[in-house]
Write a protein that holds these residues in place. Structure first.
Motif, PDB file in Angstrom:
ATOM      1  N   UNK A 170       2.069 -12.717 -37.592  1.00 47.69           N
ATOM      2  CA  UNK A 170       3.816 -12.192 -37.490  1.00 47.69           C
ATOM      3  C   UNK A 170       3.770 -11.690 -39.041  1.00 47.69           C
ATOM      4  N   UNK A 171       2.928 -10.598 -39.366  1.00 49.88           N
ATOM      5  CA  UNK A 171       3.122  -9.311 -41.079  1.00 49.88           C
ATOM      6  C   UNK A 171       5.066  -9.736 -41.216  1.00 49.88           C
ATOM      7  N   UNK A 172       4.374 -10.162 -42.565  1.00 49.34           N
ATOM      8  CA  UNK A 172       6.640  -9.515 -43.272  1.00 49.34           C
ATOM      9  C   UNK A 172       6.877 -10.896 -42.831  1.00 49.34           C
ATOM     10  N   UNK A 173       6.594 -11.961 -42.062  1.00 52.46           N
ATOM     11  CA  UNK A 173       7.799 -12.410 -41.430  1.00 52.46           C
ATOM     12  C   UNK A 173       7.947 -13.795 -42.838  1.00 52.46           C
ATOM     13  N   UNK A 174       8.545 -14.075 -42.256  1.00 50.12           N
ATOM     14  CA  UNK A 174       9.029 -15.417 -43.047  1.00 50.12           C
ATOM     15  C   UNK A 174       7.676 -16.839 -43.193  1.00 50.12           C
ATOM     16  N   UNK A 175       7.772 -16.755 -44.076  1.00 51.60           N
ATOM     17  CA  UNK A 175       6.377 -18.020 -43.942  1.00 51.60           C
ATOM     18  C   UNK A 175       6.602 -19.592 -42.471  1.00 51.60           C
ATOM     19  N   UNK A 176       7.580 -19.533 -42.560  1.00 50.98           N
ATOM     20  CA  UNK A 176       8.100 -21.062 -41.468  1.00 50.98           C
ATOM     21  C   UNK A 176       7.844 -20.059 -40.445  1.00 50.98           C
ATOM     22  N   UNK A 177       7.610 -18.832 -39.745  1.00 52.98           N
ATOM     23  CA  UNK A 177       7.171 -18.071 -39.190  1.00 52.98           C
ATOM     24  C   UNK A 177       6.266 -18.550 -38.279  1.00 52.98           C
ATOM     25  N   UNK A 179       4.335 -21.426 -37.709  1.00 52.29           N
ATOM     26  CA  UNK A 179       4.020 -22.595 -37.715  1.00 52.29           C
ATOM     27  C   UNK A 179       5.165 -22.132 -36.497  1.00 52.29           C
ATOM     28  N   UNK A 180       6.378 -21.537 -36.522  1.00 52.96           N
ATOM     29  CA  UNK A 180       6.788 -21.798 -35.394  1.00 52.96           C
ATOM     30  C   UNK A 180       5.844 -21.011 -33.781  1.00 52.96           C
ATOM     31  N   UNK A 181       5.412 -19.998 -34.300  1.00 51.15           N
ATOM     32  CA  UNK A 181       4.549 -18.746 -33.482  1.00 51.15           C
ATOM     33  C   UNK A 181       3.080 -20.326 -33.097  1.00 51.15           C
ATOM     34  N   UNK A 182       2.450 -20.909 -33.675  1.00 52.12           N
ATOM     35  CA  UNK A 182       1.700 -21.964 -32.970  1.00 52.12           C
ATOM     36  C   UNK A 182       2.309 -22.556 -31.363  1.00 52.12           C
ATOM     37  N   UNK A 327       9.323 -13.616 -60.183  1.00 59.21           N
ATOM     38  CA  UNK A 327       8.067 -13.013 -59.346  1.00 59.21           C
ATOM     39  C   UNK A 327       7.808 -12.872 -59.167  1.00 59.21           C
ATOM     40  N   UNK A 328       7.159 -14.203 -58.811  1.00 59.76           N
ATOM     41  CA  UNK A 328       5.652 -15.271 -57.542  1.00 59.76           C
ATOM     42  C   UNK A 328       5.279 -14.160 -56.843  1.00 59.76           C
ATOM     43  N   UNK A 329       5.609 -14.276 -56.155  1.00 59.73           N
ATOM     44  CA  UNK A 329       5.576 -14.668 -54.540  1.00 59.73           C
ATOM     45  C   UNK A 329       7.065 -13.868 -54.478  1.00 59.73           C
ATOM     46  N   UNK A 330       6.830 -12.675 -53.143  1.00 55.06           N
ATOM     47  CA  UNK A 330       7.845 -12.430 -52.067  1.00 55.06           C
ATOM     48  C   UNK A 330       8.960 -13.443 -51.924  1.00 55.06           C
ATOM     49  N   UNK A 331       9.923 -13.158 -52.083  1.00 50.11           N
ATOM     50  CA  UNK A 331      10.863 -13.349 -51.724  1.00 50.11           C
ATOM     51  C   UNK A 331      11.376 -14.228 -50.267  1.00 50.11           C
ATOM     52  N   UNK A 332      11.319 -12.380 -49.182  1.00 52.34           N
ATOM     53  CA  UNK A 332      12.381 -12.885 -48.317  1.00 52.34           C
ATOM     54  C   UNK A 332      11.139 -14.111 -47.456  1.00 52.34           C
ATOM     55  N   UNK A 333       9.876 -13.994 -47.965  1.00 53.71           N
ATOM     56  CA  UNK A 333       8.909 -14.594 -47.059  1.00 53.71           C
ATOM     57  C   UNK A 333       8.586 -15.438 -47.144  1.00 53.71           C
ATOM     58  N   UNK A 334       9.293 -16.168 -48.832  1.00 51.21           N
ATOM     59  CA  UNK A 334       9.082 -17.559 -49.002  1.00 51.21           C
ATOM     60  C   UNK A 334      10.414 -18.604 -49.331  1.00 51.21           C
ATOM     61  N   UNK A 335      11.689 -18.290 -49.317  1.00 53.47           N
ATOM     62  CA  UNK A 335      12.818 -18.167 -49.775  1.00 53.47           C
ATOM     63  C   UNK A 335      12.594 -19.710 -48.520  1.00 53.47           C
ATOM     64  N   UNK A 336      13.069 -21.120 -49.698  1.00 53.50           N
ATOM     65  CA  UNK A 336      14.041 -22.139 -48.694  1.00 53.50           C
ATOM     66  C   UNK A 336      14.661 -20.955 -47.623  1.00 53.50           C
ATOM     67  N   UNK A 337      14.966 -21.480 -46.512  1.00 55.31           N
ATOM     68  CA  UNK A 337      15.564 -20.986 -44.870  1.00 55.31           C
ATOM     69  C   UNK A 337      16.943 -22.616 -44.884  1.00 55.31           C
ATOM     70  N   UNK A 338      16.947 -23.584 -45.553  1.00 49.50           N
ATOM     71  CA  UNK A 338      18.051 -24.500 -45.520  1.00 49.50           C
ATOM     72  C   UNK A 338      19.387 -24.414 -45.736  1.00 49.50           C
TER      73      UNK A 338
END
Length: 382
Positions: A170-177, A179-182, A327-338
């Motif tokens: 899943x491109x441009x998705x949050x990183x947690x996606x 593990x869920x897709x597996x 500004x290192x990483x993409x915010x939407x990809x790596x932000x905490x979802x908590x």
């Protein structure tokens, strides 16, 4: 095949390797086993990278255990990742290996095996199912070399031919996606993944005594993390100095503990603390183990830190956490979802840069996060 590499040369090399590998590497039964009909008795999860990344996968053992009754769950991770998984009742065994290709994984412990010995030991386990959520070619290779019957993962850095089942990425998705897709490919539809930490009574007593000796009594503290995994994610100590001075003047009863492992800035940090009135700021920088730090979090009212593993752990444990996001990483990809996660950012045109060191004078993405904004957030919650 689309790859995650930003440099075209790496993508070209991965493409060439994949072309050769698809011809030469034999993978009996590749894509031939319907995943939703399997009943594995021994499962391996591989996550060898950084603490925050391991945190996202640390919830997988419980989900797999609940869906594959009686299965043994093994987890291969580095020494930092082991601190998250210690005493986890859903994990039968944690294998520790700190590969050199992840620079921030820490020094290899003398007790850790050589890579060749690790492969031999894992192969002897005869895993029915192995999962590699990162999609790293080296981890895909590992699954192939240990001869896991079903090898599930991604081919985004090459090496998809080492897998028996390659899941669409899943491109441009949050990183947690990822593990869920597996899990979804296995027919598992879990609730949002949440990682829980587990403690023995002896462990709790030991950490309680250790922290007491450091003058950290069980009370509601505010923690400020002074370092980060890379210098590009670090909040300047000058900003921290302004924050501590403002809190000392405007919130003198607020109890603050400084955390991290910033040995480079130790002298400057001591200079900052020597100027503060009162004794409500405790410096534990470099004085706690990672596991002890997690235990300490149970006595926190709030946590302030960069986009780093400990801050993600704090947020995952329902502690109000303010991320000073670089500004290192993409915010939407790596932000905490908590739900307990909050963020301060300073927009810069060079983000995301994916660098470990900032080449821009003044490091504007982090120096631009003002002490007054951090102080306002703390006072509103404490």
């Amino acid at each position: 095949m689309r790859y995650v590499f930003r440099k075209k040369g790496y993508a070209l090399l991965a493409s060439i390797l994949d072309g050769i590998g698809n011809v030469l590497v034999s993978s009996p039964g590749r894509h031939g086993v319907p995943l939703r009909k399997i009943s594995p008795k021994k499962i391996l999860i591989v996550r060898l990278d950084h603490l925050g990344d391991v945190l996202q996968a640390a919830a997988l053992p419980q989900v797999l255990k609940e869906n594959f009754s009686g299965a043994e769950i093994h987890f291969l991770t580095n020494a930092a990742g082991e601190t998250l998984l210690r005493n986890n009742p859903y994990v039968n065994r944690v294998w520790i290996f700190s590969p050199g290709w992840y620079k921030r994984s820490g020094a290899k412990s003398p007790s850790e095996p050589k890579f060749s010995d690790l492969l031999r030991s894992l192969r002897a386990e005869r895993f029915d199912l192995a999962l590699a959520p990162r999609g790293d070619i080296r981890e895909n290779f590992l699954l192939w070399r240990i001869r896991a019957k079903i090898r599930l993962g991604y081919g985004i850095t090459g090496g998809g031919f080492f897998l028996t089942h390659r899941v669409p990425y899943a491109w441009n998705a949050h990183e947690s996606r990822h593990a869920l897709d597996l899990l979804h490919s296995l027919g598992i539809q879990p609730a949002p993944l949440k990682t829980k930490l587990y403690w023995t009574h002896e462990e709790e007593a030991g950490y309680r005594q250790s922290l007491k000796e450091k003058c950290f009594l069980e009370d509601k503290w505010v923690a400020i993390q002074v370092d980060a995994g890379t210098s590009a994610k670090k909040w300047p100590l000058q900003n921290l100095e302004k924050l501590l001075a403002a809190l000392a003047a405007g919130a003198p009863n607020l109890k603050i503990v400084l955390l991290g492992d910033d040995t480079d800035g130790a002298k400057y940090l001591e200079k900052i603390l020597s100027k503060l009135p009162g004794k409500n700021c405790l410096n534990l920088v470099g004085k706690t183990s990672l596991r002890e730090l997690f235990y300490l979090m149970r006595s926190l009212r709030a946590y302030v830190g960069p986009d780093s593993g400990p801050a993600h752990v704090a947020a995952s444990q329902a502690i109000p956490t303010l991320f000073l996001f670089s500004g290192t990483n993409s915010f939407d990809q790596w932000k905490s979802l908590a739900e307990s996660a909050h963020f301060l950012r300073h927009a810069v045109p060079c983000s995301p840069c994916h660098r470990t060191q900032c080449p821009v004078e003044g490091h504007p993405c982090m120096s631009g996060i003002g002490a007054e904004d951090v102080g306002s957030w703390l006072r509103a919650r404490c």
